[in-house]
Design an enzyme around this catalytic site. Structure first.
Site, PDB file in Angstrom:
ATOM      1  N   HIS A  88     -45.016 -48.469  30.997  1.00 48.77           N
ATOM      2  CA  HIS A  88     -44.692 -48.448  29.571  1.00 48.77           C
ATOM      3  C   HIS A  88     -44.941 -49.810  28.926  1.00 48.77           C
ATOM      4  CE1 HIS A  88     -42.600 -44.549  28.500  1.00 48.77           C
ATOM      5  NE2 HIS A  88     -42.882 -44.396  29.778  1.00 48.77           N
ATOM      6  N   GLY A  94     -50.561 -54.442  26.016  1.00 51.43           N
ATOM      7  CA  GLY A  94     -50.867 -55.036  27.307  1.00 51.43           C
ATOM      8  C   GLY A  94     -49.605 -55.443  28.052  1.00 51.43           C
ATOM      9  N   ASP A  96     -47.180 -57.631  28.630  1.00 51.03           N
ATOM     10  CA  ASP A  96     -46.610 -58.842  28.031  1.00 51.03           C
ATOM     11  C   ASP A  96     -45.091 -58.821  27.973  1.00 51.03           C
ATOM     12  OD1 ASP A  96     -46.190 -56.903  26.115  1.00 51.03           O
ATOM     13  OD2 ASP A  96     -46.876 -58.127  24.423  1.00 51.03           O
ATOM     14  N   PRO A 180     -48.078 -41.732  26.490  1.00 51.77           N
ATOM     15  CA  PRO A 180     -48.052 -40.311  26.864  1.00 51.77           C
ATOM     16  C   PRO A 180     -46.683 -39.874  27.370  1.00 51.77           C
ATOM     17  CG  PRO A 180     -50.035 -41.351  27.698  1.00 51.77           C
ATOM     18  CD  PRO A 180     -49.175 -42.456  27.171  1.00 51.77           C
ATOM     19  N   HIS A 210     -46.181 -39.962  40.385  1.00 51.48           N
ATOM     20  CA  HIS A 210     -45.190 -38.894  40.250  1.00 51.48           C
ATOM     21  C   HIS A 210     -44.854 -38.250  41.589  1.00 51.48           C
ATOM     22  CE1 HIS A 210     -46.169 -38.196  35.692  1.00 51.48           C
ATOM     23  NE2 HIS A 210     -45.600 -39.359  35.938  1.00 51.48           N
ATOM     24  N   THR A 211     -45.349 -38.842  42.660  1.00 49.66           N
ATOM     25  CA  THR A 211     -44.949 -38.395  43.990  1.00 49.66           C
ATOM     26  C   THR A 211     -43.495 -38.748  44.273  1.00 49.66           C
ATOM     27  OG1 THR A 211     -45.490 -38.519  46.343  1.00 49.66           O
ATOM     28  CG2 THR A 211     -45.739 -40.532  45.107  1.00 49.66           C
ATOM     29  N   ASP A 259     -41.673 -34.392  42.196  1.00 54.35           N
ATOM     30  CA  ASP A 259     -42.262 -33.772  43.380  1.00 54.35           C
ATOM     31  C   ASP A 259     -41.149 -33.024  44.101  1.00 54.35           C
ATOM     32  OD1 ASP A 259     -43.248 -33.094  45.859  1.00 54.35           O
ATOM     33  OD2 ASP A 259     -43.960 -35.098  46.386  1.00 54.35           O
ATOM     34  N   ASP A 267     -46.318 -40.286  48.940  1.00 51.70           N
ATOM     35  CA  ASP A 267     -47.365 -39.635  49.719  1.00 51.70           C
ATOM     36  C   ASP A 267     -48.304 -38.870  48.796  1.00 51.70           C
ATOM     37  OD1 ASP A 267     -45.902 -37.409  48.937  1.00 51.70           O
ATOM     38  OD2 ASP A 267     -44.968 -37.110  50.906  1.00 51.70           O
TER      39      ASP A 267
END
Length: 341
Positions: A88, A94, A96, A180, A210-211, A259, A267
């Protein structure tokens, strides 16, 4: 040539073969998917330095790692939270540390940032570094390194980090709204990543974070009951997984694992879940239905070593998103929550 570069080239060769096979059935794919070349991989670090703190703060990485380890040991869910906080930050102006600024109207106060966690970890690290080497290490470098160490502690890969990011003095909630949130189209995601200097490969690889971690149920409930106003669930959800989500997400305020199969293990199960129609967010599942991203999703599911290596490469690229104008006017904050006065 460095070993990491050789491994990355091997991955690219493998990926190129897979894309060529896919393109045989879908000729348009070769025009929409760009595989990175060697210059793309080796040019990320030009504006930063690996030796910046060697004399001024030689123990910086050790201090950050020990602190992150202490916090993650007490609360393992902070590992994915630190990774998300880093994303985020880099996604707006960038890398910062503008996401850390805590004032009315800042990125941190935006609705999209309400579920972000890990601020107290960064504050703790900063306080320790100020004792050891005051006014030397930027909050942006701390957050970048903490995200790397959190990944390692969660079972993910290690990568080296060049330093020299400055802390921004501007943080606006309205700019955070562009990050997003899981309901975008693949085209919108690709365009967002490209605007940051990232490509389709980076999109699919970084989505693999998102694993591990969780999402609030309010981000997925529309898929469970009233997808696109149909008053029916999203047809792309596996029926068994749909029942599972409905049990877990009775209330919007609850959380659910990204997950469902191996939620606490870094993984490649995330990519296997997509094949089974078990992507939690709409943007997750779309990766396996869009011709621009499906071949990469397939490739990353084959061997964990390929995913680990490319994840390191993409995280380096993410961490090196810098806005020259903001960097020139940046500073080294003494308190990560507010600018220097």
């Amino acid at each position: 040539m460095k070993i990491g570069t050789i491994m990355c080239l091997a991955f690219i060769s493998f990926l190129s073969i897979l894309i060529s096979v896919s393109a045989f059935n879908n000729p348009s794919l070769t025009h929409s998917l760009k595989v990175p070349s060697l210059p793309d991989i080796t040019s990320f670090e030009d504006d930063l330095s690996y030796s910046l703190y060697h004399k001024s703060c030689p123990n910086v990485e050790g201090i950050i790692y020990r602190k992150v380890k202490e916090w993650v040991k007490r609360d393992p869910s902070l590992a994915p939270s630190l990774m998300r906080l880093h994303f985020h930050d880099c996604a707006v102006r960038g890398c910062d540390a503008s996401i850390l600024l805590d004032h009315s109207g800042s990125e941190r106060s935006a609705n999209v940032s309400k579920s972000l966690r890990g601020f107290e970890v960064i504050n703790d690290i900063k306080a320790e570094l100020e004792k050891n080497c005051p006014k030397i290490v930027s909050c942006a470098d701390i957050l970048t390194t903490a995200a790397r160490d959190a990944t390692v502690l969660a079972g993910g890969p290690f990568w080296t980090i060049p330093f020299g990011r400055k802390d921004g003095r501007v943080s606006l909630a309205k700019e955070a709204a562009a990050v997003p949130m899981g309901q975008e189209s693949i085209t919108q995601l690709i365009e967002f990543f490209q605007s940051k200097g990232l490509n389709v490969l980076d999109l699919v690889v970084l989505s693999g974070a998102h694993t591990i971690g969780r999402s609030s149920c309010d981000t997925v409930q529309y898929r469970l009951y009233n997808y696109k106003g149909t008053k029916k669930p999203d047809p792309s959800i596996n029926p068994l997984y749909l029942n599972y989500l409905r049990r877990k997400c009775r209330w919007a305020s609850e959380n659910v694992y990204l997950d469902a199969t191996s939620p606490n293990k870094f993984d490649t199960q995330y990519y296997h879940n997509l094949k089974k129609k078990m992507g939690l967010l709409s943007t997750d599942q779309l990766l396996y239905s869009d011709s621009r991203t499906k071949p990469i999703t397939d490739a990353l599911s084959f061997q964990s070593s390929l995913f680990y290596n490319q994840f390191s490469v993409s995280m380096v690229k993410l961490a090196n998103i810098l806005d020259v104008n903001f960097q020139d006017n940046g500073e080294i904050r003494t308190n990560c929550n507010r600018v220097n006065y």
